[in-house]
Motif scaffolding. Structure first.
Motif, PDB file in Angstrom:
ATOM      1  N   ILE A  73       0.883  -1.166   0.000  1.00 23.97           N
ATOM      2  CA  ILE A  73       0.000   0.000   0.000  1.00 23.97           C
ATOM      3  C   ILE A  73       0.918   1.213   0.000  1.00 23.97           C
ATOM      4  CG2 ILE A  73      -1.827   1.247   1.218  1.00 23.97           C
ATOM      5  CD1 ILE A  73      -2.713  -1.381   2.436  1.00 23.97           C
ATOM      6  N   PRO A  74       1.234   1.758  -1.168  1.00 21.95           N
ATOM      7  CA  PRO A  74       2.246   2.815  -1.240  1.00 21.95           C
ATOM      8  C   PRO A  74       1.904   4.067  -0.440  1.00 21.95           C
ATOM      9  CG  PRO A  74       1.804   1.907  -3.419  1.00 21.95           C
ATOM     10  CD  PRO A  74       0.763   1.357  -2.505  1.00 21.95           C
ATOM     11  N   ARG A  75       0.624   4.385  -0.316  1.00 20.44           N
ATOM     12  CA  ARG A  75       0.212   5.558   0.451  1.00 20.44           C
ATOM     13  C   ARG A  75      -1.065   5.203   1.227  1.00 20.44           C
ATOM     14  NH1 ARG A  75       1.138  11.244   0.474  1.00 20.44           N
ATOM     15  NH2 ARG A  75      -0.110  12.048   2.212  1.00 20.44           N
ATOM     16  N   PRO A  76      -0.909   4.714   2.468  1.00 20.70           N
ATOM     17  CA  PRO A  76      -2.108   4.428   3.262  1.00 20.70           C
ATOM     18  C   PRO A  76      -2.986   5.669   3.401  1.00 20.70           C
ATOM     19  CG  PRO A  76      -0.149   3.526   4.322  1.00 20.70           C
ATOM     20  CD  PRO A  76       0.328   4.389   3.186  1.00 20.70           C
ATOM     21  N   ARG A  77      -4.285   5.448   3.544  1.00 18.03           N
ATOM     22  CA  ARG A  77      -5.214   6.571   3.689  1.00 18.03           C
ATOM     23  C   ARG A  77      -4.999   7.316   5.006  1.00 18.03           C
ATOM     24  NH1 ARG A  77      -9.438   2.545   2.088  1.00 18.03           N
ATOM     25  NH2 ARG A  77      -9.807   2.813  -0.150  1.00 18.03           N
ATOM     26  N   TRP A 137      16.599   0.026  14.155  1.00 18.63           N
ATOM     27  CA  TRP A 137      15.782  -0.964  13.454  1.00 18.63           C
ATOM     28  C   TRP A 137      14.713  -1.534  14.393  1.00 18.63           C
ATOM     29  CZ3 TRP A 137      21.013  -1.578  14.579  1.00 18.63           C
ATOM     30  CH2 TRP A 137      21.306  -2.422  15.657  1.00 18.63           C
ATOM     31  N   GLU A 138      13.590  -1.986  13.822  1.00 18.19           N
ATOM     32  CA  GLU A 138      12.543  -2.674  14.584  1.00 18.19           C
ATOM     33  C   GLU A 138      11.736  -3.549  13.630  1.00 18.19           C
ATOM     34  OE1 GLU A 138      10.055  -0.556  17.285  1.00 18.19           O
ATOM     35  OE2 GLU A 138      11.604   0.915  17.829  1.00 18.19           O
ATOM     36  N   ALA A 139      11.984  -4.859  13.640  1.00 17.20           N
ATOM     37  CA  ALA A 139      11.221  -5.781  12.807  1.00 17.20           C
ATOM     38  C   ALA A 139       9.842  -6.025  13.414  1.00 17.20           C
ATOM     39  CB  ALA A 139      11.965  -7.107  12.669  1.00 17.20           C
ATOM     40  N   GLU A 140       8.802  -5.986  12.579  1.00 24.02           N
ATOM     41  CA  GLU A 140       7.445  -6.147  13.094  1.00 24.02           C
ATOM     42  C   GLU A 140       6.561  -6.896  12.095  1.00 24.02           C
ATOM     43  OE1 GLU A 140       5.679  -2.848  15.007  1.00 24.02           O
ATOM     44  OE2 GLU A 140       7.609  -2.011  15.687  1.00 24.02           O
ATOM     45  N   LEU A 141       5.615  -7.647  12.636  1.00 25.89           N
ATOM     46  CA  LEU A 141       4.526  -8.194  11.833  1.00 25.89           C
ATOM     47  C   LEU A 141       3.509  -7.089  11.620  1.00 25.89           C
ATOM     48  CD1 LEU A 141       2.874 -10.576  10.573  1.00 25.89           C
ATOM     49  CD2 LEU A 141       1.872 -10.888  12.866  1.00 25.89           C
ATOM     50  N   GLY A 142       3.176  -6.840  10.348  1.00 29.69           N
ATOM     51  CA  GLY A 142       2.153  -5.864  10.031  1.00 29.69           C
ATOM     52  C   GLY A 142       0.886  -6.560   9.578  1.00 29.69           C
ATOM     53  N   LEU A 143      -0.245  -5.945   9.852  1.00 29.81           N
ATOM     54  CA  LEU A 143      -1.496  -6.507   9.352  1.00 29.81           C
ATOM     55  C   LEU A 143      -2.292  -5.429   8.637  1.00 29.81           C
ATOM     56  CD1 LEU A 143      -4.153  -5.948  11.624  1.00 29.81           C
ATOM     57  CD2 LEU A 143      -2.420  -7.123  12.949  1.00 29.81           C
ATOM     58  N   VAL A 144      -3.038  -5.867   7.639  1.00 27.53           N
ATOM     59  CA  VAL A 144      -3.863  -4.980   6.824  1.00 27.53           C
ATOM     60  C   VAL A 144      -5.309  -5.433   6.973  1.00 27.53           C
ATOM     61  CG1 VAL A 144      -4.344  -4.144   4.495  1.00 27.53           C
ATOM     62  CG2 VAL A 144      -1.983  -4.628   5.178  1.00 27.53           C
ATOM     63  N   GLY A 249      -8.337  -1.452   4.777  1.00 33.70           N
ATOM     64  CA  GLY A 249      -7.094  -0.837   4.319  1.00 33.70           C
ATOM     65  C   GLY A 249      -6.244  -0.271   5.429  1.00 33.70           C
ATOM     66  N   ASP A 250      -6.775  -0.191   6.649  1.00 35.73           N
ATOM     67  CA  ASP A 250      -5.956   0.267   7.771  1.00 35.73           C
ATOM     68  C   ASP A 250      -4.766  -0.674   7.966  1.00 35.73           C
ATOM     69  OD1 ASP A 250      -7.551   2.427   8.307  1.00 35.73           O
ATOM     70  OD2 ASP A 250      -8.517   1.571  10.083  1.00 35.73           O
ATOM     71  N   VAL A 251      -3.619  -0.080   8.299  1.00 30.62           N
ATOM     72  CA  VAL A 251      -2.386  -0.844   8.514  1.00 30.62           C
ATOM     73  C   VAL A 251      -1.998  -0.730   9.982  1.00 30.62           C
ATOM     74  CG1 VAL A 251       0.037  -1.118   7.857  1.00 30.62           C
ATOM     75  CG2 VAL A 251      -1.638  -0.353   6.150  1.00 30.62           C
TER      76      VAL A 251
END
Length: 291
Positions: A73-77, A137-144, A249-251
């Motif tokens: 998602i190049p530009r989240p809302r 740095w901070e590695a994270e699981l992202g959800l959409v 679409g929320d991240v």
């Protein structure tokens, strides 16, 4: 299914990972629809994703060398919502650094990163020493999210997830500590690498059993598992939606494990030339170079 956003022949498309290449459905006249040009539109549309795979044609197939992956998602809302101190060992190492006793937070700690901070896999991250000299740095699981709502119950929360991605919650520690809050130090240009893909929720049987790690120049700095989250994915969605309507679409970035740079002895920070790899098992490897 692994879904991404790519540039091909100077145009932006939604793509699907397939072997050594991708499918770009919009290249086939029958699928040249707005949903296959923009990830947020695709999520909003509720399109049956299996239909396009079953109808894949040679016209859709493109070699990976001929595309440039962007953030899915190049530009989240809206701002990317983030969990702070959501792994106990990270809460403890952070507290020790500032002379406090580490303990699990009673309630989720939530901050955000602005949409302009989002960037993609293999994108170079600008280093500006006049602005920040302590980039971490901070590695994270992202959800959409694929479906919004308010007061979403924990039992129903996972049904609202469209898919999962990898996020590097890059943090300007000097800005963060100087300003006594997170937003500025978390929202540098390029400060939210995301990707390479969104892996659809049906591919992840249990988001609380995924190995998560971060490597800098090939050296492992973080290594944990999402089972160690204090607030799991379902609980995060439940809490966020209590008084705020979540939308498709929320991240959401779910927090980072221990091993970040600013708590090390001596502290370690990213410098030009460093390559950072954040990995979540079954989701992907997100790689970026600091320049």
């Amino acid at each position: 299914m692994k879904l991404g956003t790519c540039l091909y022949n100077d145009q932006t498309y939604v793509c699907i990972a397939e072997g050594d290449g991708v499918l770009i459905p919009a290249l086939e006249p029958g699928f040249d629809q707005p949903a296959w040009r923009d990830m947020l539109t695709l999520i909003d549309s509720g399109t049956d994703l299996t239909v396009v795979q079953a109808a894949a044609t040679d016209a859709m197939r493109v070699d990976a060398a001929n595309i440039t992956l962007l953030a899915p998602i190049p530009r989240p809302r809206k701002n990317v919502m983030c969990l702070g101190l959501n792994y106990l060992e990270h809460a403890e190492e952070t507290a020790n650094q500032i002379g406090r006793t580490g303990k699990a937070p009673q309630y989720p700690i939530v901050f955000t990163k602005c949409p302009t901070s989002v960037t993609g896999h293999e994108t170079e991250i600008p280093f500006d020493p006049d602005t920040c000299s302590q980039l971490d740095w901070e590695a994270e699981l992202g959800l959409v999210l694929g479906k919004g709502g308010k007061k979403i119950s924990r039992d129903q929360a996972l049904s609202h997830v469209f898919g999962y991605t990898v996020i590097n919650d890059l943090s300007a520690r000097d800005i963060q500590l100087n300003h006594k809050q997170y937003f500025l130090g978390k929202s540098l240009d390029g400060g939210c690498p995301m990707g390479p893909w969104i892996v659809t929720a049906d591919e992840i049987a249990d988001p609380q059993n995924l190995d998560i790690s971060c490597r800098v120049n090939g050296v492992t700095k973080q290594a944990s598992n999402t089972c160690n989250m204090i607030f799991d994915v379902s609980t995060i969605i439940e809490w966020l939606s209590r008084g705020m309507t979540l939308e498709a679409g929320d991240v959401i970035a779910t927090g980072t494990p221990s091993g970040v740079g600013f708590v090390r002895e001596p502290p370690e920070f990213l410098l030009p030339g460093d390559v950072v790899e954040c990995e979540v098992k079954s989701v992907g490897v997100l790689r970026n170079k600091i320049v």
